[in-house]
Design a protein around this motif. Structure first.
Motif, mmCIF file in Angstrom:
data_model
loop_
_atom_site.group_PDB
_atom_site.id
_atom_site.type_symbol
_atom_site.label_atom_id
_atom_site.label_comp_id
_atom_site.label_asym_id
_atom_site.label_seq_id
_atom_site.Cartn_x
_atom_site.Cartn_y
_atom_site.Cartn_z
ATOM 1 N N THR A 228 -2.666 5.854 -2.737
ATOM 2 C CA THR A 228 -3.357 7.098 -2.408
ATOM 3 C C THR A 228 -2.421 8.251 -2.715
ATOM 4 O O THR A 228 -1.281 8.270 -2.254
ATOM 5 C CB THR A 228 -3.764 7.137 -0.919
ATOM 6 N N TYR B 44 0.390 2.269 5.730
ATOM 7 C CA TYR B 44 1.013 2.105 4.422
ATOM 8 C C TYR B 44 2.383 1.434 4.544
ATOM 9 O O TYR B 44 3.114 1.680 5.493
ATOM 10 C CB TYR B 44 1.197 3.468 3.741
ATOM 11 N N ASN B 45 2.732 0.648 3.511
ATOM 12 C CA ASN B 45 4.066 0.051 3.439
ATOM 13 C C ASN B 45 5.090 1.069 2.959
ATOM 14 O O ASN B 45 6.226 1.075 3.426
ATOM 15 C CB ASN B 45 4.083 -1.141 2.482
ATOM 16 N N SER C 196 0.874 -1.173 0.000
ATOM 17 C CA SER C 196 0.000 0.000 0.000
ATOM 18 C C SER C 196 0.912 1.224 0.000
ATOM 19 O O SER C 196 1.917 1.267 0.711
ATOM 20 C CB SER C 196 -0.920 -0.005 1.218
ATOM 21 N N SER D 100 1.163 -2.109 -8.239
ATOM 22 C CA SER D 100 0.542 -1.701 -6.978
ATOM 23 C C SER D 100 -0.903 -1.294 -7.245
ATOM 24 O O SER D 100 -1.188 -0.584 -8.205
ATOM 25 C CB SER D 100 1.294 -0.524 -6.352
ATOM 26 N N GLU D 101 -1.800 -1.741 -6.386
ATOM 27 C CA GLU D 101 -3.215 -1.433 -6.562
ATOM 28 C C GLU D 101 -3.775 -0.576 -5.440
ATOM 29 O O GLU D 101 -4.869 -0.044 -5.568
ATOM 30 C CB GLU D 101 -4.016 -2.721 -6.694
ATOM 31 N N ASN D 102 -3.060 -0.469 -4.346
ATOM 32 C CA ASN D 102 -3.539 0.310 -3.211
ATOM 33 C C ASN D 102 -2.680 1.572 -3.098
ATOM 34 O O ASN D 102 -1.708 1.608 -2.344
ATOM 35 C CB ASN D 102 -3.477 -0.533 -1.938
#
Length: 180
Positions: free
Chosen positions: A70, A111-112, A46, A66-68
């Motif tokens: 923001t 978040y990562n 993320s 990556s799909e997550n």
């Protein structure tokens, strides 16, 4: 700007000249993603892209699976541009028009990878406030990394959570984690 790798490799994205941005250079971006590729599997992370400007970093993460993601920017034109571009490319980027400090104070997610590219002319205390808000509001996953891009004239190594810096021309990436 161009996307360096992944499903959109080589794709050029032209941002309007009126946007108040300074995109991360291709050389610096490629070096950053080479570092991150050795630490993370992009399809499982993320990502929070702060001061996202043109969305350059968000597009690179999306292109690599990556799909997550923001993307947060206070400028309405920047947020609209990122939203339009991500829609056109069918990328899963959640675009938020917000002051970065207000967003971080809300502490809404974990978040990562958090990438911040604030204006280079910020005072050092403004850069360090980003680190403190991320850590205080527990926005970073246990294995997470906060990366702040800044000029070579700014030194963030004094922060106890800074574990690495990398210089690319006039740009520097400072890396932070929860455990340094």
């Amino acid at each position: 700007m161009r996307i360096i790798s992944g499903s959109y490799k080589g794709r050029r994205i032209l941002a309007p000249k009126k946007l108040p941005v300074r995109p991360t250079t291709d050389m610096a971006k490629e070096s950053l993603f080479n570092i991150l590729r050795n630490r993370y599997t992009f399809s499982t992370v993320s990502v929070l892209d702060l001061f996202s400007g043109t969305g350059n970093i968000s597009y690179e993460f999306a292109s690599r699976g990556s799909e997550n993601i923001t993307a947060v920017d206070a400028n309405a034109s920047c947020a609209r541009f990122i939203q339009q571009t991500s829609d056109d490319l069918e990328m899963q980027i959640n675009v938020i028009k917000s002051d970065v400090y207000s967003y971080l104070a809300r502490g809404a997610a974990n978040y990562n990878i958090i990438f911040a590219d604030p204006p280079y002319d910020f005072d050092t205390s403004e850069f360090l406030k980003i680190v403190d808000l991320v850590l205080e509001n527990e926005l970073l996953a246990d294995d997470g990394t906060l990366i702040i891009e800044h000029s070579k004239h700014t030194d963030l190594q004094e922060h106890s959570n800074c574990f690495e810096t990398r210089k690319y021309g006039g740009s520097v990436f400072s890396f932070f984690n929860k455990n340094s």
